[in-house]
Enzyme design. Structure first.
Site, PDB file in Angstrom:
ATOM      1  N   HIS A 129     -55.213 -27.246  16.330  1.00 20.17           N
ATOM      2  CA  HIS A 129     -56.482 -27.283  17.078  1.00 20.17           C
ATOM      3  C   HIS A 129     -56.433 -26.385  18.294  1.00 20.17           C
ATOM      4  CE1 HIS A 129     -54.984 -29.960  20.383  1.00 20.17           C
ATOM      5  NE2 HIS A 129     -54.086 -30.226  19.460  1.00 20.17           N
ATOM      6  N   ASP A 173     -51.990 -35.061  18.889  1.00 16.88           N
ATOM      7  CA  ASP A 173     -53.026 -35.186  19.925  1.00 16.88           C
ATOM      8  C   ASP A 173     -53.991 -36.338  19.612  1.00 16.88           C
ATOM      9  OD1 ASP A 173     -55.576 -34.658  21.379  1.00 16.88           O
ATOM     10  OD2 ASP A 173     -54.481 -32.884  22.052  1.00 16.88           O
ATOM     11  N   ARG A 182     -56.929 -36.882  20.293  1.00 19.07           N
ATOM     12  CA  ARG A 182     -58.357 -36.583  20.108  1.00 19.07           C
ATOM     13  C   ARG A 182     -58.715 -36.191  18.673  1.00 19.07           C
ATOM     14  NH1 ARG A 182     -58.275 -32.247  24.869  1.00 19.07           N
ATOM     15  NH2 ARG A 182     -56.295 -31.889  23.802  1.00 19.07           N
ATOM     16  N   CYS A 213     -54.633 -26.743  22.278  1.00 18.38           N
ATOM     17  CA  CYS A 213     -53.466 -27.614  22.070  1.00 18.38           C
ATOM     18  C   CYS A 213     -52.522 -27.508  23.281  1.00 18.38           C
ATOM     19  CB  CYS A 213     -52.741 -27.208  20.787  1.00 18.38           C
ATOM     20  SG  CYS A 213     -51.336 -28.277  20.409  1.00 18.38           S
ATOM     21  N   CYS A 235     -51.636 -32.375  14.390  1.00 21.11           N
ATOM     22  CA  CYS A 235     -51.043 -32.540  15.723  1.00 21.11           C
ATOM     23  C   CYS A 235     -51.182 -34.010  16.143  1.00 21.11           C
ATOM     24  CB  CYS A 235     -51.756 -31.639  16.730  1.00 21.11           C
ATOM     25  SG  CYS A 235     -51.034 -31.720  18.384  1.00 21.11           S
TER      26      CYS A 235
HETATM   27 ZN   LIG Z   1     -52.078 -30.377  19.831  1.00 18.14          ZN
END
Ligand SMILES: [Zn+2]
Length: 220
Positions: free
Chosen positions: A98, A44, A46, A101, A42
């Site tokens: 994750h 993302d 993090r 999400c 992803c």
């Molecule tokens: Zn995500």
């Protein structure tokens, strides 16, 4: 200090630190590397593949997009997949999603009219929700429902991957790559395996290529 200035300054500090710790670090980095793993994660901010697996640059080939999708209409993804499988000859492909999400949560609600392209991208996640709705809605809380869809999306993407012509071709030619579905916990940093398909795993016949047909076509 402005955020971008901080990034450039931190970059210099990182480069100096790496060179101080290992004077040959950048010389080694210049050498061609053949990573064993292709990571589909992803976008993302993090979750970084090398950080959460403590791997060094050169060990994992990475593609990231919103909600770690195997989007077979996405040329960027397909080119990365082809390169990983045919040129890097990776042994493993990991789809890593994750818990928590935000994209999965967004896909479970109504589409915002001002998010034209995000809506199109999340449409595939909505389809997975619709197909597994009874199973997902049976969970006891919103968080559990989100996390269930996170897991089902990962499993679905592993199967999508197996159905691609790149993977099918590689499986016919040899015994790689194996496909894995992993989920990362933002709350504890731990990765769990929730799906795996060994190279050569049988597909539902409706996704198989009719090789006899392609041979006949070649002869014509
Ligand atoms: Zn995500």
């Amino acid at each position: 200090m402005k955020p971008l200035e901080r990034l450039l300054l931190e970059n210099k500090a990182w480069a100096q630190e790496k060179a101080a710790h290992d004077p040959e670090f950048f010389d080694k980095l210049r050498q061609p590397r053949n990573p064993d793993c292709f990571w589909i994660g992803c976008s993302d901010s993090r979750i970084h593949a090398d950080q959460v697996t403590q791997t060094e640059p050169g060990e994992i080939f990475v593609h990231r997009n919103i909600a770690n999708q195997v989007a077979t209409m996405d040329m960027n993804f397909l080119a990365a997949l082809e390169y990983a499988v045919d040129f890097l000859e990776v042994k493993h492909i990991i789809v890593c999603g994750h818990y928590g999400c935000g994209s999965i949560k967004a896909a479970m609600g109504k589409a915002r009219p001002d998010q034209l392209f995000i809506n199109k991208w999340l449409k595939y996640i909505k389809d997975i929700y619709r197909l597994h709705r009874e199973n997902i809605d049976a969970e006891s809380s919103d968080e559990a429902r989100h996390n269930k869809l996170v897991e089902l999306n990962i499993i679905e993407q592993v199967h999508n991957l197996a159905q691609t012509s790149v993977i099918q071709r590689a499986w016919r030619a040899g015994s790689r790559p194996d496909l894995r579905g992993w989920v990362y916990g933002l709350h504890d940093g731990i990765i769990k395996e929730i799906a795996s398909l060994k190279a050569g795993s049988p597909l539902d016949p409706i996704y198989e290529q009719d090789l006899e047909f392609s041979t006949v076509k070649k002869q014509l």
